[in-house]
Motif scaffolding. Structure first.
Motif, mmCIF file in Angstrom:
data_model
loop_
_atom_site.group_PDB
_atom_site.id
_atom_site.type_symbol
_atom_site.label_atom_id
_atom_site.label_comp_id
_atom_site.label_asym_id
_atom_site.label_seq_id
_atom_site.Cartn_x
_atom_site.Cartn_y
_atom_site.Cartn_z
ATOM 1 N N LEU B 293 27.169 31.291 -57.086
ATOM 2 C CA LEU B 293 27.026 29.765 -57.106
ATOM 3 C C LEU B 293 27.022 29.087 -55.489
ATOM 4 C CD1 LEU B 293 29.407 28.627 -60.062
ATOM 5 C CD2 LEU B 293 26.959 28.653 -59.857
ATOM 6 N N PHE B 294 27.930 29.724 -54.892
ATOM 7 C CA PHE B 294 28.308 29.171 -53.501
ATOM 8 C C PHE B 294 26.835 29.469 -52.741
ATOM 9 C CE2 PHE B 294 32.053 26.898 -52.904
ATOM 10 C CZ PHE B 294 32.917 27.228 -54.065
ATOM 11 N N SER B 295 26.457 30.907 -53.003
ATOM 12 C CA SER B 295 24.909 30.956 -52.224
ATOM 13 C C SER B 295 24.043 30.168 -52.678
ATOM 14 C CB SER B 295 24.495 32.208 -52.533
ATOM 15 O OG SER B 295 25.536 33.259 -52.418
ATOM 16 N N LEU B 296 24.032 29.609 -53.931
ATOM 17 C CA LEU B 296 22.909 28.620 -54.222
ATOM 18 C C LEU B 296 23.110 27.206 -53.612
ATOM 19 C CD1 LEU B 296 22.235 29.527 -57.934
ATOM 20 C CD2 LEU B 296 20.682 29.612 -55.907
ATOM 21 N N MET B 297 24.403 27.020 -53.382
ATOM 22 C CA MET B 297 24.715 25.623 -52.599
ATOM 23 C C MET B 297 24.693 25.564 -51.007
ATOM 24 S SD MET B 297 28.091 24.215 -54.815
ATOM 25 C CE MET B 297 29.256 25.549 -54.381
ATOM 26 N N LEU B 298 24.510 26.883 -50.772
ATOM 27 C CA LEU B 298 24.392 27.014 -49.054
ATOM 28 C C LEU B 298 23.005 26.490 -48.723
ATOM 29 C CD1 LEU B 298 25.777 30.222 -47.649
ATOM 30 C CD2 LEU B 298 26.066 28.091 -46.784
ATOM 31 N N TRP B 299 22.237 26.496 -49.707
ATOM 32 C CA TRP B 299 20.659 26.425 -49.290
ATOM 33 C C TRP B 299 20.709 24.980 -48.454
ATOM 34 C CZ3 TRP B 299 16.303 24.143 -52.332
ATOM 35 C CH2 TRP B 299 14.919 24.281 -51.749
ATOM 36 N N ALA B 300 21.415 24.127 -49.266
ATOM 37 C CA ALA B 300 21.392 22.686 -48.927
ATOM 38 C C ALA B 300 21.981 22.470 -47.259
ATOM 39 C CB ALA B 300 21.795 21.507 -49.659
ATOM 40 N N PRO B 301 22.886 22.850 -47.008
ATOM 41 C CA PRO B 301 23.512 22.800 -45.563
ATOM 42 C C PRO B 301 22.823 23.372 -44.709
ATOM 43 C CG PRO B 301 25.105 23.730 -46.915
ATOM 44 C CD PRO B 301 24.215 23.383 -47.864
ATOM 45 N N SER B 302 22.214 24.595 -45.113
ATOM 46 C CA SER B 302 21.189 25.377 -44.273
ATOM 47 C C SER B 302 20.179 24.821 -43.682
ATOM 48 C CB SER B 302 21.109 26.708 -44.523
ATOM 49 O OG SER B 302 22.117 27.363 -45.005
ATOM 50 N N TRP B 303 19.455 24.015 -44.691
ATOM 51 C CA TRP B 303 18.154 23.377 -44.592
ATOM 52 C C TRP B 303 18.673 22.111 -43.700
ATOM 53 C CZ3 TRP B 303 13.083 24.084 -47.098
ATOM 54 C CH2 TRP B 303 12.497 25.207 -46.962
ATOM 55 N N GLY B 304 19.807 21.352 -44.181
ATOM 56 C CA GLY B 304 20.219 20.201 -43.385
ATOM 57 C C GLY B 304 19.951 20.479 -42.036
ATOM 58 N N GLY B 305 20.650 21.762 -41.578
ATOM 59 C CA GLY B 305 20.892 22.203 -40.062
ATOM 60 C C GLY B 305 19.527 22.366 -39.453
ATOM 61 N N MET B 306 18.404 23.052 -40.225
ATOM 62 C CA MET B 306 17.202 23.387 -39.856
ATOM 63 C C MET B 306 16.218 22.054 -39.761
ATOM 64 S SD MET B 306 13.977 25.152 -41.863
ATOM 65 C CE MET B 306 13.834 23.639 -43.030
ATOM 66 N N LEU B 307 16.473 21.012 -40.625
ATOM 67 C CA LEU B 307 15.728 20.016 -40.336
ATOM 68 C C LEU B 307 16.147 19.145 -39.093
ATOM 69 C CD1 LEU B 307 15.300 18.777 -44.049
ATOM 70 C CD2 LEU B 307 13.707 19.793 -42.514
ATOM 71 N N ASN B 308 17.451 19.183 -39.034
ATOM 72 C CA ASN B 308 18.108 18.384 -38.021
ATOM 73 C C ASN B 308 17.579 18.987 -36.355
ATOM 74 O OD1 ASN B 308 19.672 16.197 -37.208
ATOM 75 N ND2 ASN B 308 21.729 17.286 -37.420
ATOM 76 N N GLY B 309 17.467 20.360 -36.601
ATOM 77 C CA GLY B 309 16.912 20.791 -35.417
ATOM 78 C C GLY B 309 15.626 20.410 -35.146
ATOM 79 N N LEU B 310 14.722 20.946 -36.326
ATOM 80 C CA LEU B 310 13.278 20.499 -36.082
ATOM 81 C C LEU B 310 12.971 19.188 -35.862
ATOM 82 C CD1 LEU B 310 11.697 22.801 -38.851
ATOM 83 C CD2 LEU B 310 11.685 23.308 -36.466
ATOM 84 N N LEU B 311 13.872 18.210 -36.527
ATOM 85 C CA LEU B 311 13.277 16.794 -36.122
ATOM 86 C C LEU B 311 13.885 16.192 -34.882
ATOM 87 C CD1 LEU B 311 14.150 15.475 -39.786
ATOM 88 C CD2 LEU B 311 11.944 15.560 -38.620
ATOM 89 N N THR B 312 14.703 17.035 -34.081
ATOM 90 C CA THR B 312 14.993 16.885 -32.798
ATOM 91 C C THR B 312 13.849 16.739 -31.880
ATOM 92 O OG1 THR B 312 17.331 17.592 -33.152
ATOM 93 C CG2 THR B 312 16.282 17.435 -30.901
ATOM 94 N N LEU B 313 12.887 17.594 -32.322
ATOM 95 C CA LEU B 313 11.566 17.658 -31.667
ATOM 96 C C LEU B 313 10.732 16.392 -31.872
ATOM 97 C CD1 LEU B 313 10.728 21.251 -31.845
ATOM 98 C CD2 LEU B 313 11.946 20.313 -30.142
ATOM 99 N N ARG B 314 11.077 15.639 -32.976
ATOM 100 C CA ARG B 314 10.264 14.426 -33.134
ATOM 101 C C ARG B 314 9.971 13.635 -31.876
ATOM 102 N NH1 ARG B 314 11.127 10.068 -37.858
ATOM 103 N NH2 ARG B 314 12.955 9.286 -36.669
ATOM 104 N N GLY B 315 8.799 13.402 -31.690
ATOM 105 C CA GLY B 315 8.540 12.572 -30.490
ATOM 106 C C GLY B 315 8.185 13.684 -29.210
#
Lengths: 58, 847
Positions: B293-315
């Motif tokens: 269960l917790f592994s499945l839940m981990l997907w969300a925050p992990s991708w939150g972090g990834m998107l936050n990193g990638l979107l920092t490059l926006r612009g």
């Protein structure tokens, strides 16, 4: 009840529930973050402060 | 050193020397670690790489079938430890020391502690590089180092912690930036994980037994192992991402608010996921479920972090084409996203049934380590080098890298290397998983009964994997040359900065500590978590009540928040200005998951509570053999855990042993009691070779003898290394009384035996095996050529390691059936007990 998750066929269903609950929460937050303006407060700018030019050479 | 320029500000000089040192160390050990990895990879293609190649290299002058310190079982721990602790460890320290000073606007608190930290850590690495090939190991993955080194690691970690927190305390910037939170989580959690998983009882200066055994040890090990990935390979690198990516892109992090959620969710959830390394095993079901269960839940925050990193490059996407630093960061974060998508997928029990114990897992790990860690390291090094060693070679006299095109080339070679690696391991792993469990239509016999068929089917894919690794290493060599040239081109520089002379108001104010107790978000989170935990443990009926309360509280929390969101933001803002309460909260969040899983397991899962089967204790000789099994790192290729899966049971489930009344043992899948006295557990994580849980009685002693000396003589096409030195080296009988005493203290119920009985017992069991071996005319060690008398030969052979090893292998899978009885184990802490579990009755599944 937790036991039902553990042994019954409920396992698959409830795993998906846990997954989609967290997923939707994050989706919501990400959408909010996307629509909001960039946070441009003081803290977020901390990494951008430059060292001063008075470099110190050994 | 500080010179006050005016009343308000002062100029400080940063300690960049420490950063330079850690960076250079990381590059050097990165090269070594990766090289050892490439060698280990090719060893699985060419068994001759385990030492025989020296014979070719020296034109036959040096004769050997295998050299102990070069075998796969000893090199793999060297590779993993070097990659994790030496390469990523030093890289992390470089990043932490660089960014923390700047984010805190003050120099690192103590130059002495920085120096101690640096040299201490390198000394530990050198000690590891000597002891691991020498076969000195604790036998637990990524926790192999022997106890004196463990103590050194803990001490140096404390030095790091003091230096870091002392710096926070002296900061001239009230707000702790998100990178700092991740560093705090790293320091606190790694200390906790490392100490608990390394608790052991020494039997000599170089040997110890972990205090946990069997299922307890398995749970603690993977709580540690999984969270070493989380808190050594992930959180510090996320901190580095949050600092260096904005710097390289020249824009602030995409969403600061998202990073708050990302951080707390990650720290809280990650720690629960450890049991996903033990799915379908004898681990109690409730733990497996939590892990999934917790592994499945981990997907969300992990991708939150990834998107936050990638979107920092926006612009700043245009930089992606030209700036190698941005390229590495963007690709690194993308690989992070890929690995954190794959991880939850592999934690689903049904997927795990296929993926576990196969090369798929190895591929998964490497998309994380090569893609995420390696590329983030490269991006950071390329960014740092021209700033730490200044030159004026740029177009407008600025400091630049020696060669951007080399860095770009490195990027492409590295990327192709990773893709080759990961793709070939997918193919190899999935094929292996499918082949090993494939049966005929009726499901009664295995399609590929001979394990080596599968080994050979993987040959080509493993070869591609090796080349993928080689490419990646070549790219990293380019990095090393590039950085070296950049260093040569410039001169070391310590930057300085104008900072406030005094800590601004609000920094660590006295109100801070009270914050933890008087604040809505924390209070609500606390009670919701408490009721969810009660839901897990309370008996049926009451548990539903707990769940309802948890849901109600969550709803109330959302309502309270929506009435005045600003208040919660303010609260967080003050927390962010107070490092002590912040650190305490991080500790609580990170400690919770482990405590809920480990404490009940330690209390409820003990030998005396086992209900259906209980392991038969090793005789002293068998114990000596087991310690050799650990020394040689056989667990790097062999598991000892038959999962509750058709394929596993068919292939490995049949027992050849008898109980004390002479009845055949049922066998089947491995029960929790069958390894309950094993310090350390040896369930394994990888099946490069077959599972050995029920090896006892399957082969004759002489088969094992021949197989260990030359695996190809019994198993055509085997890639197992030759252990020919085992017929020459002697067993350490003298150490046995001390070892038995230590195990007894740890709770293994040995009958009282004195020193003499232990040694004598071991010797007479050895003599019996040796006599049979001599009678079956195995090829004897060379130094026995001139012995005539069979009894004399047997006496000499009995001393050899091979005999102890055979004794151990023949004992694997021995257990006693426990009479049906009401268990005295406390039921409340074993949620599996809440209901009658519909498990197959012992034995029925192997029919």
């Amino acid at each position: 009840m937790f036991k039902d998750i553990v042994t019954d066929d409920g396992a698959a269903l409830q795993a998906s529930v846990a997954f989609f609950v967290t997923f939707s929460v994050f989706l919501l937050i990400i959408i909010r973050a996307w629509r909001a303006r960039r946070d441009d407060d003081h803290v977020a700018h901390l990494p951008l402060e430059e060292d001063s030019e008075t470099s110190h050479t050994h | 050193m500080n010179t006050t320029t005016n009343a308000a500000t002062t100029t400080i000089v940063y300690d960049d020397k420490t950063v330079r040192r850690f960076m250079i160390a990381s590059i050097i050990f990165g090269l070594v670690g990766m090289l050892v990895g490439v060698i280990a990879a090719f060893q699985l293609n060419f068994w001759q790489m385990n030492g025989k190649f020296l014979e070719y290299l020296t034109f036959g002058y040096f004769k050997s079938e295998g050299v102990s310190f070069l075998t796969f079982g000893r090199l793999r721990p060297l590779h993993t430890n070097a990659a994790i602790f030496a390469f990523v460890g030093n890289m992390m320290f470089a990043g932490v020391y660089y960014s923390t000073q700047r984010l805190c606007k003050c120099r690192t608190a103590s130059d002495f502690l920085s120096g101690l930290h640096f040299w201490g850590w390198q000394l530990i690495i050198v000690a590891a590089a000597i002891t691991l090939p020498a076969g000195l190991t604790r036998g637990k993955e990524y926790a192999e180092l022997i106890w004196p080194i463990n103590i050194a690691v803990a001490l140096i970690w404390v030095v790091f912690a003091i230096n870091f927190f002392w710096t926070l305390a002296r900061r001239r910037e009230p707000n702790l930036y998100v990178a700092i939170w991740f560093y705090i989580a790293t320091i606190i959690t790694v200390a906790m994980l490392y100490i608990v998983n390394h608790l052991s009882l020494p039997t000599s200066l170089t040997h110890s037994y972990p205090i946990f055994a069997g299922v307890q040890d398995a749970l603690v090990q993977w709580w540690y192992g999984h969270n070493a990935v989380a808190f050594f390979l992930t959180t510090p690198i996320l901190g580095i991402m949050y600092y260096f990516m904005p710097k390289a892109a020249g824009r602030p992090v995409y969403s600061y608010r998202l990073s708050i959620i990302h951080f707390w969710a990650l720290v809280f959830i990650y720690i629960w996921a450890g049991p996903h390394h033990l799915l379908n095993t004898a681990l109690p079901h409730w733990l497996q479920t939590l892990g999934m269960l917790f592994s499945l839940m981990l997907w969300a925050p992990s991708w939150g972090g990834m998107l936050n990193g990638l979107l920092t490059l926006r612009g700043a996407w245009d930089k992606l084409r030209t700036d190698p630093v941005i390229k590495f960061f963007a690709a690194g974060v993308t690989f992070y996203g890929m690995a954190t998508f794959e991880g939850p997928l592999m934690s689903i029990k049904a997927v795990n049934a296929l993926s576990h114990y196969t090369d798929w897992t190895i591929g998964h790990v490497h998309s994380g380590t090569l893609g995420w860690n390696g590329f983030m390291a490269a991006g950071m090094f390329y960014w740092l080098a021209p700033r730490l060693w200044k030159n004026k070679k740029g177009a407008d006299g600025n400091s630049v890298l020696w060669s951007e095109s080399w860095a770009n080339m490195h990027f492409w070679i590295g990327t192709v290397g990773i893709l080759l690696y990961v793709a070939s391991m997918w193919v190899s792993g999935i094929m292996e998983g499918l082949m090993l469990s494939a049966t005929n239509e009726a499901g009664t016999t295995l399609k590929h009964g001979n394990f080596v068929t599968v080994t050979q089917a993987k040959h080509l894919m493993l070869l591609f994997r090796g080349f993928g690794g080689l490419l990646y290493l070549a790219g990293f060599v380019m990095l090393a040359i590039n950085i070296f040239k950049t260093i040569r081109m410039g001169s070391p520089v310590d930057a300085s900065a104008e900072v406030p002379a005094e800590a601004p108001e609000g920094t660590d104010d006295a109100r801070g500590l009270g914050l933890i107790f008087r604040n809505d978000p924390i209070t609500y989170s606390f009670w919701v978590i408490i009721f969810v935990i009660l839901w897990i443990f309370l008996p049926k009926g009451m548990d539903i009540g707990a769940l309802v309360i948890a849901c109600g509280l969550s709803a109330q929390a959302i309502w309270v928040f929506s009435r005045n969101p600003g208040r919660w933001a303010e609260l967080y803002d003050s927390l962010e200005k107070n490092w002590v309460p912040f650190t305490i909260l991080v500790f609580i969040a990170a400690a919770l998951g482990g405590a809920v899983q480990i404490i009940p397991t330690i209390i409820a899962q003990k030998g005396e509570y086992m209900e259906d089967r209980k392991q038969t204790l090793y005789t002293p000789l068998e114990l000596a053999g087991r310690d050799l099994y650990i020394t040689e790192g056989c667990y790097n290729c062999h598991s000892q855990m038959i999962r509750m899966l058709e394929g596993d049971i068919l292939r490995y489930g049949k027992s050849q042993l008898k109980d004390k009344d002479g009845n055949n043992l049922d066998g089947g899948y491995s029960r929790i009691g069958e390894s309950i006295y094993n310090h350390p557990f040896q369930w394994g994580s990888k099946r490069t070779g077959p599972d050995l849980a029920r090896e006892g009685g399957l082969r004759s002693d002489s088969w094992h003898y021949n197989h260990m000396v030359d695996p190809r003589s019994t198993s055509d096409g085997s890639i197992m290394p030759s252990y020919s030195w085992m017929i020459d080296k002697n067993t350490d009988f003298k150490a046995l009384p001390g070892k038995i005493a230590a195990l007894t203290r740890l709770g293994v119920p040995y009958e009282p035996m004195n020193k003499h009985e232990i040694e004598q017992g071991a010797r007479s069991q050895a003599l019996k095996i040796a006599t049979d071996l001599v009678a079956s005319e195995v090829e004897l060690p060379k130094d026995m050529d001139d012995m005539e008398d069979e009894a004399e030969i047997a006496t000499a052979l009995a001393e050899r390691q091979i005999v102890a090893m055979i004794a151990y292998l023949q004992k694997l899978g021995a257990y006693e059936n426990v009479d049906e009885k009401e268990s005295s184990a406390p039921a409340i802490i074993n949620p599996d007990k809440k209901h009658t579990v519909t498990e197959p009755k012992p034995g029925t599944e192997s029919e």
